[in-house]
Scaffold this active site. Structure first.
Site, mmCIF file in Angstrom:
data_model
loop_
_atom_site.group_PDB
_atom_site.id
_atom_site.type_symbol
_atom_site.label_atom_id
_atom_site.label_comp_id
_atom_site.label_asym_id
_atom_site.label_seq_id
_atom_site.Cartn_x
_atom_site.Cartn_y
_atom_site.Cartn_z
ATOM 1 N N ASP A 159 -12.474 36.922 42.219
ATOM 2 C CA ASP A 159 -13.518 37.416 41.317
ATOM 3 C C ASP A 159 -14.871 36.799 41.694
ATOM 4 O OD1 ASP A 159 -11.468 38.711 39.531
ATOM 5 O OD2 ASP A 159 -10.849 36.630 39.374
ATOM 6 N N HIS A 187 -8.413 35.291 34.583
ATOM 7 C CA HIS A 187 -8.404 36.298 35.652
ATOM 8 C C HIS A 187 -7.888 37.600 35.033
ATOM 9 C CE1 HIS A 187 -7.857 38.458 39.314
ATOM 10 N NE2 HIS A 187 -6.597 38.654 39.020
HETATM 11 P P1 NAI Z 1 4.178 42.170 45.471
HETATM 12 O O1 NAI Z 1 4.909 42.794 44.336
HETATM 13 O O2 NAI Z 1 3.959 42.947 46.725
HETATM 14 O O3 NAI Z 1 4.878 40.787 45.863
HETATM 15 C C1 NAI Z 1 5.440 39.922 44.933
HETATM 16 C C2 NAI Z 1 6.679 39.330 45.572
HETATM 17 O O4 NAI Z 1 7.230 38.358 44.671
HETATM 18 C C3 NAI Z 1 7.770 40.368 45.853
HETATM 19 O O5 NAI Z 1 8.131 40.316 47.226
HETATM 20 C C4 NAI Z 1 8.929 39.927 44.946
HETATM 21 O O6 NAI Z 1 10.202 40.170 45.508
HETATM 22 C C5 NAI Z 1 8.638 38.431 44.837
HETATM 23 N N1 NAI Z 1 9.327 37.785 43.714
HETATM 24 C C6 NAI Z 1 9.553 38.264 42.462
HETATM 25 N N2 NAI Z 1 10.250 37.374 41.740
HETATM 26 C C7 NAI Z 1 10.457 36.302 42.533
HETATM 27 C C8 NAI Z 1 11.123 35.055 42.369
HETATM 28 N N3 NAI Z 1 11.705 34.734 41.206
HETATM 29 N N4 NAI Z 1 11.137 34.192 43.402
HETATM 30 C C9 NAI Z 1 10.559 34.507 44.577
HETATM 31 N N5 NAI Z 1 9.931 35.671 44.807
HETATM 32 C C10 NAI Z 1 9.879 36.554 43.801
HETATM 33 O O7 NAI Z 1 2.769 41.702 44.853
HETATM 34 P P2 NAI Z 1 1.429 41.300 45.632
HETATM 35 O O8 NAI Z 1 0.567 42.496 45.760
HETATM 36 O O9 NAI Z 1 1.754 40.486 46.834
HETATM 37 O O10 NAI Z 1 0.749 40.374 44.522
HETATM 38 C C11 NAI Z 1 1.357 39.162 44.136
HETATM 39 C C12 NAI Z 1 0.843 38.748 42.772
HETATM 40 O O11 NAI Z 1 -0.540 38.421 42.832
HETATM 41 C C13 NAI Z 1 0.954 39.841 41.701
HETATM 42 O O12 NAI Z 1 1.364 39.232 40.489
HETATM 43 C C14 NAI Z 1 -0.468 40.352 41.559
HETATM 44 O O13 NAI Z 1 -0.723 40.890 40.281
HETATM 45 C C15 NAI Z 1 -1.238 39.067 41.769
HETATM 46 N N6 NAI Z 1 -2.642 39.197 42.175
HETATM 47 C C16 NAI Z 1 -3.505 38.244 41.719
HETATM 48 C C17 NAI Z 1 -4.820 38.242 42.117
HETATM 49 C C18 NAI Z 1 -5.751 37.160 41.635
HETATM 50 O O14 NAI Z 1 -6.940 37.258 41.948
HETATM 51 N N7 NAI Z 1 -5.317 36.151 40.910
HETATM 52 C C19 NAI Z 1 -5.349 39.279 43.004
HETATM 53 C C20 NAI Z 1 -4.349 40.220 43.466
HETATM 54 C C21 NAI Z 1 -3.037 40.171 43.052
#
Ligand code: NAI
Length: 331
Positions: A159, A187
Site C-alpha cells: 500500500d 491492510h
Molecule cells: P494463493 O492462494 O495463490 O497461495 C496461498 C497458498 O497458501 C496456497 O498454495 C495454499 O495451498 C497455501 N496454504 C493454505 N493453507 C496452508 C497451510 N495451513 N499451510 C501451508 N500452506 C497453506 O494466494 P497468493 O495470491 O499467493 O496470496 C497469499 C496471501 O497473501 C493471500 O492471503 C492474499 O490475500 C494475501 N495478500 C496480501 C497482500 C498484502 O499486501 N498484505 C497483497 C496480496 C495478497
C-alpha cells in the site's frame, strides 16, 4: 559473503510464492552478500507444484541459493529458520461468511505459531502477508509468546509503494524521488494513505508533496481511494490478487527492516501497537517506522490534523472489531 541464513516461506506453492522465490534467491530481500537456504511449506495437495518450484530454483543456477527444502511438514519447515514470510492463508470463497473465513485463518496461524515457537531459531523475524494480515499477525503473536512481539510484523508496504506510485504519477517525477508517505492502520479498504508529510526531491531542493500537488480535493479524495481500492481493482481485472507487486513489497519490507532505512526516510509496517498516536495498544497497526540494525521504531511526533485523526481512528476501530471476531473463533 556472510554465512547463509534460513528463510521459511509458507504458502510457497501459491501465486506470490512463485513471484518471490527468484527475488529472495537473487538477494533482493537480504542483500547481494547474503546467501540463503529457502524452506518452502505448503499443504499436501500442492506437493507436486512445490516440487516443481524446487526444480525451477535449481535450474536457475542462483549462486546465493545454498539449499532448498520443499516440505508439507510444518516442524521440518520451521527448523532453525531465521526469517519467515507467511503467505499461507485460506482464500475467501463465494458466499463465505466473514466469521467462517476468520476461523479458518485463525486455526492456521495458531498452529503455525506453535511450530515456530518450538522449532525456529531464536530471534527469528516474521512477516505476515496473508489476509487478514494484521489479525493473522496478532494471532501469531498471541500463540507464540516466546517470540518477541517486535519480531512479528505484517505487510502494508504494498500500500505504501502504491501511494508513492500515485504521487509520482501525479507529479510526473521518478518514484525514487518521493518518500515518507504513510499507511496508517489495517491492510484493508479502511487503511489511511497519508501524503501530508511526504517529500519530493526536485531540482530546486526538497519540497513538500502536499505543496507540489496543491490540490487538497485530490489528496483527500482520489489519492486515498485509489490506494485503498487498488487491490480490489487488480483482483477484478486479473481474477486473482496482486502477486508480483506483493512479492516485491515483501522484499522491500524485509530489506529495510534488516538492513535499515536510509537517513531521513521512513516506511510503513504493520507492527504491534504500544499506544503511539493514541492508537489502542494490543493490535497490529501500520505506522511509519525507521529501522536500524534489525529493529524498527515508530516515527514519533508527527502533527496529525482532524481529518487524519478521524481516518486513523476508523481503521483502528476496524482492527479492534477484527480482533474481537478472531477471539470469538477461538472459543
Ligand atoms: P494463493 O492462494 O495463490 O497461495 C496461498 C497458498 O497458501 C496456497 O498454495 C495454499 O495451498 C497455501 N496454504 C493454505 N493453507 C496452508 C497451510 N495451513 N499451510 C501451508 N500452506 C497453506 O494466494 P497468493 O495470491 O499467493 O496470496 C497469499 C496471501 O497473501 C493471500 O492471503 C492474499 O490475500 C494475501 N495478500 C496480501 C497482500 C498484502 O499486501 N498484505 C497483497 C496480496 C495478497
Amino acid at each position: 559473503l556472510k554465512p547463509p541464513v534460513k528463510i521459511l516461506v509458507t504458502g510457497a506453492a501459491g501465486q506470490i510464492g512463485y513471484a518471490i522465490m527468484p527475488m529472495i534467491a537473487r538477494g533482493q530481500m537480504l542483500g547481494p552478500d547474503q546467501p540463503v537456504i529457502i524452506h518452502m511449506l505448503d499443504i499436501p495437495s500442492t506437493s507436486e507444484a512445490l516440487g516443481c518450484l524446487k526444480m525451477e530454483l535449481i535450474d536457475s543456477a542462483l549462486p546465493l541459493l545454498r539449499g532448498v527444502i520443499a516440505t508439507t511438514d510444518v516442524a521440518q519447515a520451521c527448523k532453525d529458520v531465521n526469517f519467515v514470510i507467511m503467505l499461507a492463508g485460506f482464500p475467501r470463497k463465494e458466499g463465505m461468511e466473514r466469521k467462517e473465513l476468520m476461523s479458518k485463518n485463525v486455526a492456521i496461524y495458531k498452529a503455525q505459531a506453535s511450530a515456530l515457537e518450538q522449532h525456529a531459531a531464536p530471534n527469528c523475524k516474521i512477516l505476515v502477508v496473508a489476509n487478514p494480515a494484521n489479525t493473522n499477525a496478532l494471532i501469531l503473536k498471541e500463540f507464540a509468546p516466546s517470540i518477541p512481539p517486535k519480531n512479528i510484523t505484517c505487510l502494508t508496504r504494498l500500500d505504501h509503494n502504491r501511494a508513492l506510485g500515485q504521487l509520482s504519477e501525479r507529479l510526473n517525477v521518478h518514484v525514487g524521488d518521493v518518500r515518507n508517505v504513510i499507511i496508517w492502520g489495517n491492510h484493508s479498504s479502511t487503511q489511511y494513505p497519508d501524503a501530508n508529510h511526504a517529500i519530493v526531491k526536485t531540482e530546486f531542493g526538497e519540497k513538500s508533496a502536499k505543496e507540489l500537488v496543491a490540490n487538497d480535493t485530490w489528496l483527500k479524495g482520489e489519492f486515498i481511494s485509489t490506494v485503498q481500492q487498488r487491490g480490489a481493482v487488480i483482483i477484478k481485472a486479473r481474477k486473482q490478487s496482486s502477486s508480483l507487486s506483493a512479492a516485491s513489497a515483501a522484499c522491500d519490507h524485509m530489506h529495510d527492516w534488516i538492513l535499515g532505512t536510509p537517513k531521513g526516510t521512513w516506511v510503513s509496517m504493520g507492527v504491534y501497537s504500544d499506544g503511539a498516536y493514541g492508537i489502542p495498544a494490543g493490535i497490529i497497526y501500520s505506522f511509519p517506522v525507521t529501522c536500524d540494525k534489525g529493529e524498527w521504531s515508530i516515527v514519533q511526533g508527527l502533527k496529525i490534523d482532524e481529518f487524519s485523526r478521524a481516518k486513523m481512528e476508523a481503521t483502528a476501530n476496524e482492527l479492534v472489531e477484527e480482533k474481537n471476531l478472531a477471539y470469538s473463533c477461538l472459543d
